[in-house]
Write a protein that holds these residues in place. Sequence first.
Motif, PDB file in Angstrom:
ATOM      1  N   VAL A 170      18.598  67.997 129.261  1.00  0.00           N
ATOM      2  CA  VAL A 170      18.849  68.888 129.754  1.00  0.00           C
ATOM      3  C   VAL A 170      17.782  70.009 129.873  1.00  0.00           C
ATOM      4  N   ILE A 171      17.236  70.441 131.005  1.00  0.00           N
ATOM      5  CA  ILE A 171      16.268  71.743 130.943  1.00  0.00           C
ATOM      6  C   ILE A 171      17.012  72.632 131.644  1.00  0.00           C
ATOM      7  N   VAL A 172      17.385  73.794 131.181  1.00  0.00           N
ATOM      8  CA  VAL A 172      17.955  74.998 131.696  1.00  0.00           C
ATOM      9  C   VAL A 172      16.776  75.890 132.180  1.00  0.00           C
ATOM     10  N   ASN A 173      16.550  75.893 133.607  1.00  0.00           N
ATOM     11  CA  ASN A 173      15.389  76.612 133.950  1.00  0.00           C
ATOM     12  C   ASN A 173      15.956  78.164 134.610  1.00  0.00           C
ATOM     13  N   ARG A 174      15.049  79.345 134.515  1.00  0.00           N
ATOM     14  CA  ARG A 174      15.101  80.448 134.988  1.00  0.00           C
ATOM     15  C   ARG A 174      16.506  81.143 134.470  1.00  0.00           C
ATOM     16  N   VAL A 175      16.413  80.875 132.920  1.00  0.00           N
ATOM     17  CA  VAL A 175      17.422  81.954 132.261  1.00  0.00           C
ATOM     18  C   VAL A 175      17.040  83.216 131.794  1.00  0.00           C
ATOM     19  N   ASP A 176      17.789  84.145 132.244  1.00  0.00           N
ATOM     20  CA  ASP A 176      17.510  85.684 131.788  1.00  0.00           C
ATOM     21  C   ASP A 176      16.804  85.764 130.385  1.00  0.00           C
ATOM     22  N   PRO A 177      15.467  86.353 130.184  1.00  0.00           N
ATOM     23  CA  PRO A 177      15.050  86.296 128.990  1.00  0.00           C
ATOM     24  C   PRO A 177      15.835  86.978 127.976  1.00  0.00           C
ATOM     25  N   ASN A 178      16.667  88.105 128.311  1.00  0.00           N
ATOM     26  CA  ASN A 178      17.493  88.791 127.318  1.00  0.00           C
ATOM     27  C   ASN A 178      18.475  88.015 126.584  1.00  0.00           C
ATOM     28  N   ILE A 179      19.067  86.726 127.257  1.00  0.00           N
ATOM     29  CA  ILE A 179      19.971  86.007 126.775  1.00  0.00           C
ATOM     30  C   ILE A 179      19.505  84.695 126.209  1.00  0.00           C
ATOM     31  N   LEU A 180      18.133  84.478 126.293  1.00  0.00           N
ATOM     32  CA  LEU A 180      17.514  83.214 126.158  1.00  0.00           C
ATOM     33  C   LEU A 180      17.934  82.711 124.750  1.00  0.00           C
ATOM     34  N   ASP A 181      17.726  83.207 123.846  1.00  0.00           N
ATOM     35  CA  ASP A 181      18.009  82.705 122.280  1.00  0.00           C
ATOM     36  C   ASP A 181      19.632  82.346 122.375  1.00  0.00           C
ATOM     37  N   GLN A 182      20.551  83.332 122.615  1.00  0.00           N
ATOM     38  CA  GLN A 182      21.942  83.328 122.513  1.00  0.00           C
ATOM     39  C   GLN A 182      22.376  81.944 123.218  1.00  0.00           C
ATOM     40  N   ALA A 183      21.949  81.951 124.416  1.00  0.00           N
ATOM     41  CA  ALA A 183      22.291  80.749 125.316  1.00  0.00           C
ATOM     42  C   ALA A 183      21.967  79.383 124.916  1.00  0.00           C
ATOM     43  N   GLU A 184      20.534  79.395 124.235  1.00  0.00           N
ATOM     44  CA  GLU A 184      20.265  78.087 123.712  1.00  0.00           C
ATOM     45  C   GLU A 184      21.336  77.785 122.495  1.00  0.00           C
ATOM     46  N   GLU A 185      21.446  78.871 121.609  1.00  0.00           N
ATOM     47  CA  GLU A 185      22.395  78.596 120.452  1.00  0.00           C
ATOM     48  C   GLU A 185      24.010  78.076 120.874  1.00  0.00           C
ATOM     49  N   GLU A 186      24.403  78.597 121.932  1.00  0.00           N
ATOM     50  CA  GLU A 186      25.683  78.293 122.551  1.00  0.00           C
ATOM     51  C   GLU A 186      25.698  76.850 123.032  1.00  0.00           C
ATOM     52  N   LEU A 187      24.477  76.641 123.746  1.00  0.00           N
ATOM     53  CA  LEU A 187      24.423  75.222 124.542  1.00  0.00           C
ATOM     54  C   LEU A 187      24.195  74.082 123.482  1.00  0.00           C
ATOM     55  N   GLN A 188      23.523  74.356 122.452  1.00  0.00           N
ATOM     56  CA  GLN A 188      23.338  73.399 121.435  1.00  0.00           C
ATOM     57  C   GLN A 188      24.625  73.123 120.503  1.00  0.00           C
ATOM     58  N   LYS A 189      25.659  74.210 120.708  1.00  0.00           N
ATOM     59  CA  LYS A 189      26.846  73.855 119.854  1.00  0.00           C
ATOM     60  C   LYS A 189      27.633  73.064 120.653  1.00  0.00           C
ATOM     61  N   ALA A 190      27.465  73.232 122.125  1.00  0.00           N
ATOM     62  CA  ALA A 190      28.589  72.627 123.274  1.00  0.00           C
ATOM     63  C   ALA A 190      28.170  71.172 123.410  1.00  0.00           C
ATOM     64  N   CYS A 191      26.671  70.714 123.353  1.00  0.00           N
ATOM     65  CA  CYS A 191      26.462  69.210 123.754  1.00  0.00           C
ATOM     66  C   CYS A 191      26.329  68.504 122.490  1.00  0.00           C
ATOM     67  N   SER A 192      26.137  67.344 122.964  1.00  0.00           N
ATOM     68  CA  SER A 192      25.609  66.224 121.735  1.00  0.00           C
ATOM     69  C   SER A 192      24.401  66.459 121.401  1.00  0.00           C
ATOM     70  N   ASN A 193      24.427  66.107 120.068  1.00  0.00           N
ATOM     71  CA  ASN A 193      23.041  66.063 119.313  1.00  0.00           C
ATOM     72  C   ASN A 193      22.094  65.149 119.886  1.00  0.00           C
ATOM     73  N   GLU A 194      22.579  63.998 120.786  1.00  0.00           N
ATOM     74  CA  GLU A 194      21.676  63.111 121.243  1.00  0.00           C
ATOM     75  C   GLU A 194      20.933  63.331 122.454  1.00  0.00           C
TER      76      GLU A 194
END
Length: 693
Positions: A170-194
């Motif tokens: 999954v590539i999430v494009n056009r994310v607000d730069p202000n929430i980029l790091d937090q969004a990545e952390e939340e998505l990694q938690k929510a999705c499978s490691n595979e």
Amino acid sequence: MTQSLYIASLEPNSGKLLVTLGIMEILSRRVDRLGLFRVIVPESTEKDNHIRLLSSRFNLCMTPEEMVGVSHEQAKTWIAAGQEKQLLSEIVARFKAAEAKCDFLLCEGPDITHLSEAFDYAISLRIARELGCHPLYVASGYRTSIPELLENIKVADKSFRQLQMELHAVIVNRVDPNILDQAEEELQKACSNEVVIDLLPEVASISNATLGEIVEALQAEWFSGPKDNLLRTVADFKVAAMGPANFLDHLVKDDLIITPGDRPDIIFTTLAAVASKNYPSPVGIVLSGDITPDPSISRVLAGLDEHSIPIYRVTADTYRTAMHAASVRGRLQPEDERKIARALGMFEHYIDMGRLKEKFRLTPRTIMSPLMFEYSLFERARKQRKHIVLPEGDDDRILQAAELLCLRDAVDLTILGHEKKIRSRAATLGLALKGINFIDPQTSRLTGEFAETFYELRKEKGVTMDTALDAMMDYSYFGTMMVHKDLADGMVSGAAHTTANTIRPAFQFIRTPPDVVVVSSVFLMCFDTRVLVYGDCAVNPNPNPEQLAEIAISSAKTAQMFDIEPIVAMLSYSSGASGTGQDVEQVRQAVQIAQKRRPDLLIDGPIQYDAAIDATVASKKMPDSEVAGRATVFIFPDLNTGNNTYKAVQRASGAVAIGPVLQGLNKPVNDLSRGCLVADIVNTVAITAIQAQ
């Protein structure tokens, strides 16, 4: 068996083309026969921007017609008639025909923004399942909060599972730069490691429209100023209705000014801001209301073309013009190298290339096109970042190349010259020179120190302290001294100076290692499917046998440096033992010297060019040679032959000639042709950085 990847999206405004471009860059470095397949195109093949961009940039093995499944209108007709099965059958048939031509076929699902109500959004995934491709999902982060992002990914994941499909990445494009790091952390938690998950930030300079795109959308008519400056990105719009003094307070860099045609005060105030060091430079002016300025005004503007900005006129009123202009969306287009470089630089910075490559499970490619070679240069330069000095800060091409190098994040740069003047010129050209160091030899504290060093190195040659100070006012000498004193790792010059002016300082104090007989040069000749090395085509007029041997050995080292297997042909007008004469004997002696010094290298000669490069000719002229018919490095007997041959081959074949690349110096200094293009400068800087590694 052909491999494939399907880029899917279920959301509008995902910026899928940027992801496709980035993936293509990865694939083009690793796949021989690469293809593109667009399952549903909204426009004709000739107008489809995705096909235009990717076909122009990559050496794809298909015609544009072979890259298309069906048109939007065809798909709409089948769906409206309840004939989805026939639609899928046609797409599969077209896909199979395309697949037969490729080693890897990159497929793009339909653009959701172009689908009508006749389509349901899940059709993109059903097509992927029918084609049997592994999907990469592109989610849109445009104006989306973290909870909304998580919900969108969950919906997409559910859609994939309902169709019993495995989601690879999954590539999430056009994310607000202000929430980029937090969004990545939340998505990694929510999705499978595979699942590989990467996020790309929204970058206004990529998504915003260029002046050319807005002019086209408005059907604007040129009125005044340069006609070739349409690729600048418009950051915002300013409707100028107030007086000049108040208007200036609101002016921001890269604005597009919209004002009625009867406001010469705003026109001249804007042009004054462009010329002034104290105000930001707008992109252009659009005159609204179908009003043409008086002839006297037009006459004044005609005399300002060189230093002004484009001015266009439209028939619509100011309000409608502003609304229409603001609605234009920016695109990645083939001719917009700045935007492409910015997009690729961002993709390579944020995307986990290693994990994506593992998913592709590709074998190394055997073909090397000019673009693939260029990509490999940036890839190599990034791995061990180096600092390159560019002495010719007063040349527009140098500034344009510097911006592209910054966007590709490949090297650190120092430009020599008056910083305010350079930045002012860059602003006029619409360039962003962020992160670049500037040094003015006329005022730098380093100038005196450099002069003392030069005096100590050359006083036995008659150099006085005054002469040394004068020399350091020459930017080529100053830049070379930066390299000598380890303040830079390499230098690139010659866009505005002669070869002698560029390399003379290097000969005087960078010099050569003890075992190097002579400084020489090569051109890297990039053909459609391979890169060859030609030497020496720029430095040594009439090398003797020992110097020829040195050129061959140095050229083999350069070839290895750029992943070209060195198979060295020492050229002459005869092959093997067939010819006699002083010129042939000189080459024969050079071969013996080179073979003795480097018995590990494949070096043979004298040999004619056709026997060196063509296996059929080689089998007749030199059947027992390990070099004949396989050569990758071609050593010419003299400068006259080498220089004319590389130019003849370049012009006749359309090959890209990168160079001259100097070899044999203790530290890299490279020369540019005074007729060089911006791309030549970019490539030469990358090569210099790799030499410095």
